[in-house]
Structure formats: C-alpha cells, structure tokens
Design an enzyme around this catalytic site. Sequence first.
Site, PDB file in Angstrom:
ATOM      1  N   TYR A 183      59.252  34.199  60.657  1.00 12.73           N
ATOM      2  CA  TYR A 183      58.884  35.692  59.499  1.00 12.73           C
ATOM      3  C   TYR A 183      59.559  36.603  59.381  1.00 12.73           C
ATOM      4  O   TYR A 183      60.781  36.523  60.859  1.00 12.73           O
ATOM      5  CB  TYR A 183      57.230  36.438  59.977  1.00 12.73           C
ATOM      6  CG  TYR A 183      56.613  35.424  60.503  1.00 12.73           C
ATOM      7  CD1 TYR A 183      55.860  34.323  59.424  1.00 12.73           C
ATOM      8  CD2 TYR A 183      56.479  35.341  62.238  1.00 12.73           C
ATOM      9  CE1 TYR A 183      54.949  33.798  60.491  1.00 12.73           C
ATOM     10  CE2 TYR A 183      55.176  34.303  63.144  1.00 12.73           C
ATOM     11  CZ  TYR A 183      54.573  33.184  62.110  1.00 12.73           C
ATOM     12  OH  TYR A 183      53.841  32.334  62.162  1.00 12.73           O
ATOM     13  N   ASP A 329      63.989  37.468  47.460  1.00  8.16           N
ATOM     14  CA  ASP A 329      63.728  36.877  48.494  1.00  8.16           C
ATOM     15  C   ASP A 329      63.853  35.021  47.224  1.00  8.16           C
ATOM     16  O   ASP A 329      64.402  35.180  46.938  1.00  8.16           O
ATOM     17  CB  ASP A 329      61.526  36.863  48.056  1.00  8.16           C
ATOM     18  CG  ASP A 329      61.274  36.344  49.314  1.00  8.16           C
ATOM     19  OD1 ASP A 329      61.863  35.743  50.756  1.00  8.16           O
ATOM     20  OD2 ASP A 329      60.259  37.363  49.827  1.00  8.16           O
TER      21      ASP A 329
HETATM   22  C1  LIG Z   1      64.295  31.505  56.014  1.00  7.96           C
HETATM   23  C2  LIG Z   1      62.812  31.315  55.443  1.00  7.96           C
HETATM   24  C3  LIG Z   1      62.106  32.823  55.896  1.00  7.96           C
HETATM   25  C4  LIG Z   1      60.330  32.887  56.042  1.00  7.96           C
HETATM   26  N1  LIG Z   1      60.183  34.096  55.983  1.00  7.96           N
HETATM   27  C5  LIG Z   1      59.137  34.032  56.056  1.00  7.96           C
HETATM   28  C6  LIG Z   1      58.173  35.110  55.919  1.00  7.96           C
HETATM   29  O1  LIG Z   1      58.984  36.254  55.955  1.00  7.96           O
HETATM   30  N2  LIG Z   1      56.789  35.858  56.408  1.00  7.96           N
HETATM   31  C7  LIG Z   1      55.882  34.892  56.127  1.00  7.96           C
HETATM   32  O2  LIG Z   1      54.843  34.364  56.328  1.00  7.96           O
HETATM   33  N3  LIG Z   1      56.353  32.966  56.448  1.00  7.96           N
HETATM   34  C8  LIG Z   1      57.784  32.793  55.876  1.00  7.96           C
HETATM   35  N4  LIG Z   1      58.736  31.781  55.728  1.00  7.96           N
HETATM   36  C9  LIG Z   1      57.699  30.563  56.164  1.00  7.96           C
HETATM   37  C10 LIG Z   1      57.380  30.433  56.970  1.00  7.96           C
HETATM   38  O3  LIG Z   1      58.224  29.667  58.161  1.00  7.96           O
HETATM   39  C11 LIG Z   1      56.307  29.155  57.472  1.00  7.96           C
HETATM   40  O4  LIG Z   1      54.835  29.521  56.671  1.00  7.96           O
HETATM   41  C12 LIG Z   1      55.733  28.845  58.504  1.00  7.96           C
HETATM   42  O5  LIG Z   1      54.864  27.462  58.273  1.00  7.96           O
HETATM   43  C13 LIG Z   1      55.097  29.525  59.245  1.00  7.96           C
HETATM   44  O6  LIG Z   1      54.931  28.851  60.800  1.00  7.96           O
HETATM   45  P1  LIG Z   1      52.855  29.093  61.378  1.00  7.96           P
HETATM   46  O7  LIG Z   1      51.974  27.982  60.146  1.00  7.96           O
HETATM   47  O8  LIG Z   1      53.176  28.922  62.537  1.00  7.96           O
HETATM   48  O9  LIG Z   1      52.597  30.684  60.851  1.00  7.96           O
HETATM   49  C14 LIG Z   1      59.888  31.449  56.192  1.00  7.96           C
HETATM   50  C15 LIG Z   1      60.420  30.250  56.029  1.00  7.96           C
HETATM   51  C16 LIG Z   1      62.233  30.321  56.016  1.00  7.96           C
HETATM   52  C17 LIG Z   1      62.657  27.831  55.949  1.00  7.96           C
END
Ligand SMILES: Cc1cc2nc3c(=O)[nH]c(=O)nc-3n(C[C@H](O)[C@H](O)[C@H](O)COP(=O)(O)O)c2cc1C
Length: 529
Positions: A183, A329
């Site tokens: 995040y 984004d």
């Molecule tokens: C470069 C990158 C940036 C990301 N930034 C965010 C973010 O700012 N907020 C968010 O909720 N998910 C973001 N994501 C997506 C999450 O990492 C993804 O949904 C992940 O599965 C979340 O983990 P969790 O399921 O344990 O919550 C991003 C993914 C990438 C590849």
Amino acid sequence: MGYESLRDWLKALDKAGELKRVKAEVSPVLEMAEIADRAAKSGKGTKDAGGPALLFENVAGYKGARVLMNQFGSERRMQMAFEVEALDEIAKRIDVLMHPVAPTGLMDKLKMLPMLAEVGGLFPKVVGKKDAPCKEVILHGDDVDVLKFPILQTWPGDGGRYITLPCVVTRDPKSGKRNVGMYRMQVYDGKSTGMHWQRQKVAAEHLRDRLRGAAGHAAGAVDVMALTAGGTVAAVDTSSMPQHVVTKIRGERMEVAVAIGTDPATTFSAIVPAPPEVEEYLIAGFLRKKAVEIVKCETVDLEVPAHAEIVLEGYVELGELRTEGPFGDHTGFYTMTDEYPVFHITCITHRKDPILAATVVGKPPMEDTWMIKAVERIFLPLMKLTIPEIVDINLPAEGVAHNLMLVSIRKSYAGQARKVMHAIWGLGQAMFTKCIVVVDEDCDVQDVSEVMLRAGNNIDPERDIQFTMGPVDTLDHASRLPNYGSKMGIDATRKWAAEGFTRPWPQMLTMPEAVKARVESICEGLGIK
Ligand SMILES: Cc1cc2nc3c(=O)[nH]c(=O)nc-3n(C[C@H](O)[C@H](O)[C@H](O)COP(=O)(O)O)c2cc1C
Ligand SMILES: [Mn+2]
C-alpha cells in the site's frame, strides 16, 4: 535456491545483463520516474519489452544513496525473480499442491513425501538480531527521519513524495496472523506518512477489527457496523459517534511495520491477492522454494524480513485520518485526495548503505504490468478450483488489472458464461473487475484481436450484456459513487438453442490441414511466413 535479499537479486540481474547503472546525477523528483517510464515503454512488442532494471547511483541531494527501479519490469525478469523458464511452472506447482491424490499404496505415499517436506520447510524462520542485516543501523527518537532516504515524487500533480514499493506488515487481532500488503505511503514529514490501504484490503480489516473491539468495549452495545460504515476509508466517521466512544478509541493504536527493498519473492508476495488466511511470508517461501528469514521489530510486536534494506516501525491511531493524494496512478490518471489513516514512525532500522526500492506507476505498460501478468498466471489454477470451466484468462495491460478480464470457458450448459461472470465478481479481489468478456474455449484469450473479433461478431448487445452492481476499485473515477458502482459482463460465447437462440450458427473459417501443408514450401519460397 532463492535470492536471500535485494542485493542477491541485484547481483543476479547484473550478471544476466538485465541491470543498467545510472551514473548521471538525477533528481528523485520526477526525473527518476521519467527515466523508468521510458525504460518501461521501450521495446514494446518485442522480446525486450519493458527495458532494463535501473540502479540510480548518483541521486541529487543524497550523496551515496542508491535507488533500484524497474526490477520486475519485463517478462524475463519476472521469470528470473522466481527462477523459472515460464510462470506457468509455478502454476503447475500450485496445481499439484491443490490436487493431492489420496495415496493408495506405499509408492504413492513415498511420492508425496517430497511435496509435504517442501511445504513444511517453507514457513518463515525467525532469526536473531545478529543475523538480520536490516538492523545494521537502528534509529530512535530524534534520529527518526524517513526523508533521509531519496524518496521519489513520480508525477507533477502528486501530493508529495511517496514510498511506492513498501511491504506493509500488520497483525490480525483475532487470529494473530500476519499480513503483508503493498500500500503506497505518502510522506507527510520525517516521522509520518499516509497509509493507503483501500477499504477492501486485509490491513484495513485489521484496523476495523480493532476499532470494533475498542468502540464496542467502550460503548456497550454500539452498532459497530454503523461505526465503521461512516463513508470514510479504512476507519470511521467519528462525527457519527457518541463523544465518549470517540474519546475511548482516540489514542488506541495498531502497530505497523514496513519493509522496503526485500528479495523479489517477498516483495511480490505483498501484491498477491491471497485469501487473508494465507500468510504472505509463506507464499514468498513457496515462490522462492526457501523459507523467508524474519526478525522481531525493535518497538512493535511484528516481524519483518531480516534481509530488508530499510524497515520502518510505528503505529496507526484508530480514530485518525488525514488527506492523502493526489497520486499519478496506474490507471494513467491521478487518483484524487481522500481520507486515510496516518502511520507514525517510532523507529527506523536499515542496512549500512541502504538501497531504496521504488517503482513508478502510470499509463501502461509499466513495471506493474508485468507483476499483474505474473499474478494472472499464478492465480489461474486457484481460480479453476472454484470455477472449473475456466480454460484461460487474460488481464490486458490497458485494462490495468481491474477494468478488463478476458475469459475462455468450456461451455456445457445454458447460461454458463453468466455463471462464470458472477463467480469472478465473487472471488476475492476479482470482485473489482469492471468488464468481463467470456468466450468459448477455442478462442485464445491471450490473442486480444481474436477476442475482439469474436465479441463483435457473437453478441446481440441487448441480449448478451449482463450488468450488476457492487464494490468497485477505489481507483475507478467514473463510478457513480466512490467504491460502489456497476460492472458489465459480455457473453461472447456461441449461443445455444437452450438459451433461446433458434437461428443456425455459422462455422468460423478454417483451411483444411492438407491444403496448408501443401502450400507451406511455396509460401516459404515467396518469403511469406
Ligand atoms: C506498485 C503497486 C502499488 C499498489 N498500491 C496500492 C495502494 O496504495 N493501496 C492498495 O490498497 N493497494 C495497492 N496495491 C494493490 C495491493 O498490493 C494488492 O491488492 C494486495 O493484494 C493487497 O494485499 P492484501 O490482500 O494483503 O491486502 C498496489 C499494487 C502494486 C503492484
Ligand atoms: Mn494478504
């Protein structure tokens, strides 16, 4: 087997000719992002698509600092990250795990042993402080200043500098399980950042769980759903709460740790949309076929990868929200400001000469395009577990993961394409998929032209489009409300009489194999391939 650290990974990239060192002086404000963007867009459509990984060694204003970008930015590097020739190899390993055959004889049992031993040895291993390079430097109190690292601003309209590749560690208050999620974090000052976990993500639920606990305890039979459904992001709209509840939850904290610059499998595991029950450290261990070494934090009850470059420790206050954004984004647009929790940093530990890992997101193709492709390949066997008629899926780069999924299915009964759409909208983070196109199994969904041809030809729009309502990605700027809106499925399969289609359905054009074989050498002679 498996890279232990970002440094091991860097060495391997260098050896394979995948790394370019940037020796010219470059600013972390916009310039690094522009260079990484150009690398990501280079070689489009060729085997070199995605450009090289970039190690910035001369960062303006940060003497001696180094920044790694575009480490995942090509198909080849994604394969290298997991030491495979094709990402489907990982899918196959998962498939075997998911379909254990009940052993009927001694030989079968013996065959299963290596698999079980493999999995058993992949749980994270806690190591002592002296074996944890991330503790080479430990900073407390006044020495805590995250701005000592060359943190990037990636787009001109951004609200400030952002940590773009963080592995955010939190703990489930009920089960005690850890979660690692990526995040982004907007840096407000040396000791505080935003914490952009979107409301449907696991860390946001960890926060809500604590909130329910704290508020419920203070207020007796308070409707916790009312408290948590106040329209703000991960926390609550405190304006709708009784004052004594607000007083009670203010000051209550959730501990958070952030690792930046980990081995590639660990960094990747933070983006994997795994069910909350499965810990990312185990996923990383599985991906790299070697347990991840983790170490206890100095000031919070959490563990972080021992070989990380930089670790931030701290907390989020339960009732506190602050404006986050805007941020250029991965949709190609800015996401506008919104209210998110604030991360207060209590301690920083790092290697002696830390390398900052960063990325830039923007109009695809970008580095994350390849990360999303890897998620697509690795998750296919897991999707097939609940939706077995799925043959293949494709998340085209322009669909930025949540806007478009192309799906081929083995259709066996009327209405099955719609059943598949609803199943996808009910499957973890695939719930965000705005448009789903379903085709028959003989259509290769990796061939977007073929899908467009079928979809255009095979649909009667009024009949074959399925609309539904539900949660949409926070990054969607077109939905009628933030986080809530409509989705569309297009049934581009051949229509059956059982579905009320009574006209004859034509054959698609193909040439007999004998004709093709006969003209093969003639075409070769003409230089037609
Ligand atoms: C470069 C990158 C940036 C990301 N930034 C965010 C973010 O700012 N907020 C968010 O909720 N998910 C973001 N994501 C997506 C999450 O990492 C993804 O949904 C992940 O599965 C979340 O983990 P969790 O399921 O344990 O919550 C991003 C993914 C990438 C590849
Ligand atoms: Mn998770």
